[in-house]
Design a protein around this motif. Structure first.
Motif, mmCIF file in Angstrom:
data_model
loop_
_atom_site.group_PDB
_atom_site.id
_atom_site.type_symbol
_atom_site.label_atom_id
_atom_site.label_comp_id
_atom_site.label_asym_id
_atom_site.label_seq_id
_atom_site.Cartn_x
_atom_site.Cartn_y
_atom_site.Cartn_z
ATOM 1 N N VAL A 1 -13.286 27.153 98.067
ATOM 2 C CA VAL A 1 -14.082 27.952 99.003
ATOM 3 C C VAL A 1 -13.555 29.382 99.052
ATOM 4 N N ALA A 2 -14.432 30.342 98.757
ATOM 5 C CA ALA A 2 -14.030 31.755 98.715
ATOM 6 C C ALA A 2 -15.179 32.637 99.179
ATOM 7 N N VAL A 3 -15.402 32.651 100.502
ATOM 8 C CA VAL A 3 -16.517 33.442 101.035
ATOM 9 C C VAL A 3 -16.108 34.433 102.123
ATOM 10 N N ASP B 1 -8.599 26.551 99.542
ATOM 11 C CA ASP B 1 -9.126 27.556 100.468
ATOM 12 C C ASP B 1 -8.631 28.942 100.054
ATOM 13 N N VAL B 2 -9.556 29.769 99.586
ATOM 14 C CA VAL B 2 -9.207 31.116 99.116
ATOM 15 C C VAL B 2 -9.357 32.151 100.236
ATOM 16 N N ILE C 1 -4.245 34.404 111.345
ATOM 17 C CA ILE C 1 -4.845 34.375 110.007
ATOM 18 C C ILE C 1 -5.319 32.953 109.711
ATOM 19 N N VAL C 2 -6.593 32.806 109.363
ATOM 20 C CA VAL C 2 -7.146 31.495 109.023
ATOM 21 C C VAL C 2 -7.939 31.604 107.729
ATOM 22 N N GLY C 3 -8.242 30.461 107.144
ATOM 23 C CA GLY C 3 -9.023 30.442 105.919
ATOM 24 C C GLY C 3 -10.491 30.193 106.164
ATOM 25 N N VAL D 1 -3.175 30.038 98.366
ATOM 26 C CA VAL D 1 -3.673 30.744 97.187
ATOM 27 C C VAL D 1 -3.153 32.178 97.098
ATOM 28 N N GLY D 2 -2.980 32.852 98.229
ATOM 29 C CA GLY D 2 -2.572 34.257 98.232
ATOM 30 C C GLY D 2 -1.350 34.571 97.380
#
Length: 294
Positions: free
Chosen positions: A209-211, A230-231, A241-243, A264-265
């Motif tokens: 997921v990357a939106v 989770d991107v 900070i949340v995804g 992922v960061g």
């Protein structure tokens, strides 16, 4: 409890290995690898990202050449700088931090970078190589980081149903192409115009997921025992900070999941170092970096 895919821990391990690798090149009398990072303007988030990249470069022994340009920099001036760096044999990689000010054409800037120095992997030639399954292109950093993470944690992708939510050139599209490479998986790409998103995500063995929408994916949208990547990085009003995934409610339903932050960061940043070293290795007659093998 699910397996937590700890990108921070893995990236630190890889950076230690890269540091030893760079030291071995120096011991052979070779120059240090060099990455040029261009920042236009004073976007706070961009400044943070650039600082992190610079610190990571310094740790592993890569020379980080910083070009901090004012907001008023013209497109012509930026293209002239890129042209000079393209022609500098002592510069291995060139990174232009995005987003750029609105008066500069981002695509024109991306296409101006020598594709052999394009550490971000955004140049059409590198994207085209990825799309056609060629092995000599540069893979965008976030998808590469995710792939390295999946391999490290021995998460099987062969014959899996993969759903990628988000169709950007930075993450979604190249990520889907990595899964498609060698016909590894069956891939569905969803985006803002997808009808009934839940119908797609519920079928995913692996969900990426990357939106950039906080907690978009809830527990009723994921398949039992699936893997969730989770991107998203979103800052709430309270500063938390949340995804893009509702981590607390989803984690008990899945077999593996990335946290935000710490997932992922950090893998994106370490992939930038890997791409820089891969370019450096090719320039000195070595094979591409083994961590870029897909």
């Amino acid at each position: 409890m699910p397996l937590i895919l700890n990108g921070k821990e893995l990236s630190e391990t890889i950076k230690k290995e890269l540091k030893l690798e760079v030291e071995s090149y120096i011991s052979k009398g070779l120059r240090k690898p060099a990455l040029a990072v261009i920042l236009v303007g004073s976007d706070p988030a961009s400044k943070v990202y650039v600082r992190r990249k610079k610190e990571s470069c310094e740790y592993v022994g890569i020379s980080s050449l910083s070009f901090n340009l004012p907001e008023s920099t013209t497109e012509v001036e930026l293209l002239e700088l890129i042209g000079k760096l393209n022609g500098d044999d002592d510069v291995d990689g060139i990174l232009v931090q995005l987003p750029l000010p609105s008066h500069i054409n981002t695509q024109r800037v991306i296409e101006a970078i020598n594709p052999e120095k394009d550490v971000d992997g955004f140049h059409p030639l590198n994207m085209g190589k990825l799309a056609t399954g060629k092995d000599d292109g540069i893979i965008p950093c976030t998808p590469l980081g995710i792939w390295i993470m999946l391999k490290h944690y021995r998460i099987e992708t062969f014959k899996k149903d993969v759903v990628v939510v988000g169709a950007s050139n930075i993450v979604g599209k190249p990520m889907s192409l990595l899964f498609l490479k060698n016909e590894e998986a069956t891939v569905t790409v969803c985006h803002k115009n997808t009808k009934n998103l839940k119908d797609h995500t519920q079928k995913a063995d692996i969900l990426v997921v990357a939106v950039g929408k906080p907690k978009l994916i809830t527990d009723d949208m994921v398949k039992e025992n699936s893997v969730v990547i989770d991107v998203g990085i979103n800052r709430l009003e309270d500063g938390k900070i949340v995804g893009d995934v509702d981590f607390d409610n989803v984690k008990d339903k899945v077999s593996a999941i990335t946290p935000v932050p710490g997932g992922v960061g950090p893998m994106t940043v370490v992939s930038l170092l890997i791409n820089t070293l891969s370019i450096y290795r090719k320039k000195h007659g070595f094979s591409p970096h083994p961590l870029t093998e897909i």
